[in-house]
Motif scaffolding. Structure first.
Motif, mmCIF file in Angstrom:
data_model
loop_
_atom_site.group_PDB
_atom_site.id
_atom_site.type_symbol
_atom_site.label_atom_id
_atom_site.label_comp_id
_atom_site.label_asym_id
_atom_site.label_seq_id
_atom_site.Cartn_x
_atom_site.Cartn_y
_atom_site.Cartn_z
ATOM 1 N N ASN A 195 51.935 47.002 30.685
ATOM 2 C CA ASN A 195 51.075 46.370 31.690
ATOM 3 C C ASN A 195 49.716 47.048 31.764
ATOM 4 N N ARG B 15 47.707 46.001 28.623
ATOM 5 C CA ARG B 15 47.236 44.609 28.712
ATOM 6 C C ARG B 15 46.067 44.493 29.680
ATOM 7 N N ARG B 16 46.142 45.221 30.798
ATOM 8 C CA ARG B 16 45.033 45.207 31.743
ATOM 9 C C ARG B 16 43.784 45.805 31.093
ATOM 10 N N GLU B 17 43.955 46.897 30.343
ATOM 11 C CA GLU B 17 42.822 47.517 29.648
ATOM 12 C C GLU B 17 42.218 46.554 28.631
ATOM 13 N N ASN C 69 42.226 43.296 28.800
ATOM 14 C CA ASN C 69 41.487 42.283 29.562
ATOM 15 C C ASN C 69 40.148 42.817 30.034
ATOM 16 N N ILE C 70 40.126 44.068 30.462
ATOM 17 C CA ILE C 70 38.869 44.680 30.897
ATOM 18 C C ILE C 70 37.903 44.765 29.723
ATOM 19 N N ASP D 33 43.132 50.846 40.056
ATOM 20 C CA ASP D 33 44.028 50.861 38.905
ATOM 21 C C ASP D 33 45.459 51.161 39.338
ATOM 22 N N LEU E 106 46.890 48.144 41.277
ATOM 23 C CA LEU E 106 47.292 47.056 40.375
ATOM 24 C C LEU E 106 48.589 47.395 39.649
ATOM 25 N N SER E 107 48.722 48.625 39.222
ATOM 26 C CA SER E 107 49.946 49.045 38.556
ATOM 27 C C SER E 107 51.137 48.936 39.498
ATOM 28 N N GLU F 54 52.146 45.363 39.778
ATOM 29 C CA GLU F 54 52.835 44.921 38.564
ATOM 30 C C GLU F 54 54.273 45.419 38.534
#
Length: 186
Positions: free
Chosen positions: A79, A82-84, A86-87, A106, A109-110, A113
């Protein structure tokens, strides 16, 4: 027992056990990151962030891992990566501007998730054994032909229908839970 042991070690900052976690789990994380547009340094960063976020969450609230610790850690790392990605995809490069990353954001958000993953795993466990098996194969991206070979269904069409019905039932269970609306609203 394994999950509880590792969580307690992270909470106590037990370096010998954390080293064991690294030895047991880092290779899989590194492979995932390398296969998904990353490098070794990215994998190390993601792994460290995941351990840090688990430690922060343990300080905020005690929790249990219902699956294996290695699977839980892999999910957290996946997760984060994937977020990185997207950033990175949405980042406009400008050498004169320094971007500040909010660690609190961060971590938040984690945390969300992880809560979503826990809800998903809980509701998946409420399905019939047949549905769980079919969906686990489907989510592992196993081709329908291979699923057919490992089950007693008569055709790929029947498997597709079964996957559809099981996903629909899982979605209904998740959306029917009060936690879903709270997690969705954030």
């Amino acid at each position: 027992m394994e999950g509880k042991f590792f969580l307690e070690a992270i909470e106590k900052n037990d370096s010998s056990v954390i080293k064991t976690i690294y030895e047991q789990s880092f290779y899989a994380i590194k492979q995932f990151v390398l296969q998904n547009k990353g490098n070794s340094e990215d994998a190390e960063d993601v792994f460290q962030k995941a351990l840090l976020q688990i430690a922060v969450r343990l300080k905020k609230e005690k929790f249990e891992i219902k699956s294996s610790f290695e699977g839980f850690l892999y999910t957290v790392c996946r997760n984060l990566w994937r977020r990185e990605l997207n950033i990175r995809k949405n980042r406009v490069t400008n050498n004169e501007v320094v971007e500040q990353v909010s660690e609190e954001r961060d971590t938040a958000l984690s945390y969300l998730e992880i809560k979503k993953q826990e809800l998903f795993v809980e509701k998946l466990g409420m399905l019939s054994e047949n549905c769980r098996n079919i969906l686990n194969l489907f989510f592992a991206k196993m081709p329908y032909a291979e699923i057919l070979a490992t089950t007693e269904y008569s055709s790929e069409t029947v498997i597709r229908q079964r996957v559809f019905k099981c996903k629909k039932k899982l979605t209904e269970l998740i959306r029917g839970d009060v936690r879903y609306m709270k997690l969705k609203a954030v």
